[in-house]
Design a protein around this motif. Structure first.
Motif, PDB file in Angstrom:
ATOM      1  N   ILE A  47      -9.375  14.024  38.430  1.00 33.60           N
ATOM      2  CA  ILE A  47      -8.621  13.056  37.642  1.00 33.60           C
ATOM      3  C   ILE A  47      -8.186  13.778  36.383  1.00 33.60           C
ATOM      4  CG2 ILE A  47      -8.765  10.932  36.305  1.00 33.60           C
ATOM      5  CD1 ILE A  47     -10.893  10.026  38.369  1.00 33.60           C
ATOM      6  N   LYS A  48      -6.901  13.875  36.194  1.00 34.36           N
ATOM      7  CA  LYS A  48      -6.370  14.531  34.997  1.00 34.36           C
ATOM      8  C   LYS A  48      -6.490  13.560  33.829  1.00 34.36           C
ATOM      9  CE  LYS A  48      -5.049  18.343  37.001  1.00 34.36           C
ATOM     10  NZ  LYS A  48      -5.713  19.590  36.752  1.00 34.36           N
ATOM     11  N   TYR A  49      -7.632  13.621  33.197  1.00 32.33           N
ATOM     12  CA  TYR A  49      -8.033  12.703  32.148  1.00 32.33           C
ATOM     13  C   TYR A  49      -6.971  12.547  31.053  1.00 32.33           C
ATOM     14  CZ  TYR A  49     -10.944  11.009  28.289  1.00 32.33           C
ATOM     15  OH  TYR A  49     -11.448  10.301  27.246  1.00 32.33           O
ATOM     16  N   LYS A  50      -6.401  13.640  30.608  1.00 28.78           N
ATOM     17  CA  LYS A  50      -5.462  13.604  29.486  1.00 28.78           C
ATOM     18  C   LYS A  50      -4.012  13.388  29.905  1.00 28.78           C
ATOM     19  CE  LYS A  50      -8.349  16.341  26.495  1.00 28.78           C
ATOM     20  NZ  LYS A  50      -8.455  17.450  25.588  1.00 28.78           N
ATOM     21  N   LEU A  51      -3.753  13.273  31.196  1.00 26.02           N
ATOM     22  CA  LEU A  51      -2.368  13.156  31.666  1.00 26.02           C
ATOM     23  C   LEU A  51      -2.018  11.734  32.093  1.00 26.02           C
ATOM     24  CD1 LEU A  51      -1.981  16.428  33.744  1.00 26.02           C
ATOM     25  CD2 LEU A  51      -1.250  15.983  31.402  1.00 26.02           C
ATOM     26  N   ASP A  52      -2.516  10.771  31.402  1.00 26.84           N
ATOM     27  CA  ASP A  52      -2.181   9.371  31.663  1.00 26.84           C
ATOM     28  C   ASP A  52      -2.515   8.901  33.070  1.00 26.84           C
ATOM     29  OD1 ASP A  52      -1.343   8.973  29.095  1.00 26.84           O
ATOM     30  OD2 ASP A  52       0.775   9.252  29.533  1.00 26.84           O
ATOM     31  N   ASN A  53      -3.569   9.416  33.672  1.00 27.33           N
ATOM     32  CA  ASN A  53      -3.984   8.884  34.969  1.00 27.33           C
ATOM     33  C   ASN A  53      -4.554   7.488  34.768  1.00 27.33           C
ATOM     34  OD1 ASN A  53      -3.253  10.834  36.793  1.00 27.33           O
ATOM     35  ND2 ASN A  53      -5.191  11.912  36.707  1.00 27.33           N
ATOM     36  N   ALA A  54      -4.052   6.566  35.570  1.00 32.88           N
ATOM     37  CA  ALA A  54      -4.465   5.172  35.462  1.00 32.88           C
ATOM     38  C   ALA A  54      -5.581   4.869  36.442  1.00 32.88           C
ATOM     39  CB  ALA A  54      -3.277   4.262  35.733  1.00 32.88           C
ATOM     40  N   MET A  55      -6.437   3.935  36.055  1.00 31.19           N
ATOM     41  CA  MET A  55      -7.498   3.441  36.928  1.00 31.19           C
ATOM     42  C   MET A  55      -6.845   2.548  37.985  1.00 31.19           C
ATOM     43  SD  MET A  55     -10.599   2.842  37.962  1.00 31.19           S
ATOM     44  CE  MET A  55     -11.854   3.284  36.775  1.00 31.19           C
ATOM     45  N   PRO A  56      -6.841   2.967  39.244  1.00 29.71           N
ATOM     46  CA  PRO A  56      -6.194   2.146  40.265  1.00 29.71           C
ATOM     47  C   PRO A  56      -7.058   0.944  40.648  1.00 29.71           C
ATOM     48  CG  PRO A  56      -7.096   4.129  41.253  1.00 29.71           C
ATOM     49  CD  PRO A  56      -7.339   4.231  39.777  1.00 29.71           C
ATOM     50  N   LEU A  57      -6.383  -0.189  40.804  1.00 22.03           N
ATOM     51  CA  LEU A  57      -7.046  -1.410  41.232  1.00 22.03           C
ATOM     52  C   LEU A  57      -6.580  -1.759  42.633  1.00 22.03           C
ATOM     53  CD1 LEU A  57      -6.693  -3.776  38.124  1.00 22.03           C
ATOM     54  CD2 LEU A  57      -8.705  -2.495  38.836  1.00 22.03           C
ATOM     55  N   GLY A  58      -7.511  -2.065  43.494  1.00 25.38           N
ATOM     56  CA  GLY A  58      -7.177  -2.591  44.809  1.00 25.38           C
ATOM     57  C   GLY A  58      -7.290  -4.105  44.771  1.00 25.38           C
ATOM     58  N   VAL A  59      -6.729  -4.755  45.755  1.00 23.51           N
ATOM     59  CA  VAL A  59      -6.783  -6.212  45.858  1.00 23.51           C
ATOM     60  C   VAL A  59      -7.880  -6.581  46.855  1.00 23.51           C
ATOM     61  CG1 VAL A  59      -5.480  -8.289  46.450  1.00 23.51           C
ATOM     62  CG2 VAL A  59      -4.312  -6.352  45.379  1.00 23.51           C
ATOM     63  N   CYS A  60      -8.730  -7.511  46.470  1.00 23.70           N
ATOM     64  CA  CYS A  60      -9.827  -7.924  47.339  1.00 23.70           C
ATOM     65  C   CYS A  60      -9.325  -8.846  48.444  1.00 23.70           C
ATOM     66  CB  CYS A  60     -10.911  -8.631  46.537  1.00 23.70           C
ATOM     67  SG  CYS A  60     -11.714  -7.557  45.324  1.00 23.70           S
TER      68      CYS A  60
END
Length: 148
Positions: A47-60
């Protein structure tokens, strides 16, 4: 006359979620941080921490009908650290790893003994600042990771 192919529509993937009432599943809920301050998923994707990687959310799967309604759309969040410190953050259609896990968190984590696990809590809030759901994020310190 050329008739273009219709676009390929990505299917919506519904996820099994730990709690019946959850709307979202954090797709990366376990992260490994190594001695070089690099962050990885448990299956060794960086995960490229400093490159604006977003936490992906899945749908339940069980609550998919609620997805996208205003009451269940996150606009902000609260991160609660393992030290019981709560800090607000913007979600703004997505939350970023750099806002969930701060540089000072990484400084502290890399001082841990190898294999130590801690848990943060991420609470997603709607437009009324009501908690939609709270999900754990497990952080593991492994000095050498991945082992390649």
């Amino acid at each position: 006359m050329y008739i273009p192919e219709p676009p390929v529509i990505e299917p919506t993937i519904y996820n099994q979620c730990a709690n019946d009432g959850d709307i979202y599943k954090l797709l990366f809920d376990t992260l490994v941080i190594n001695s070089k301050r690099e962050m990885y998923t448990i299956d060794a994707h960086e995960i490229k921490y400093k490159l604006d990687n977003a936490m992906p959310l899945g749908v339940c799967e069980k609550t998919a009908r609620l997805y996208g309604t205003a009451q269940y759309s996150p606009l902000s969040a609260i991160v609660k650290t393992d030290e019981n410190i709560s800090r607000p953050m913007n979600w703004d259609t997505r939350g970023y790893f750099r806002d969930i896990i701060l540089e000072e968190d990484i400084d502290r984590i890399i001082s841990f003994p190898d294999g130590k696990e801690i848990k943060f809590q991420l609470s997603l809030l709607n437009h009324s600042e009501e908690v939609i759901q709270t999900s754990p994020i497990v952080l593991i310190y492994q000095a050498v990771y991945p082992n390649k």
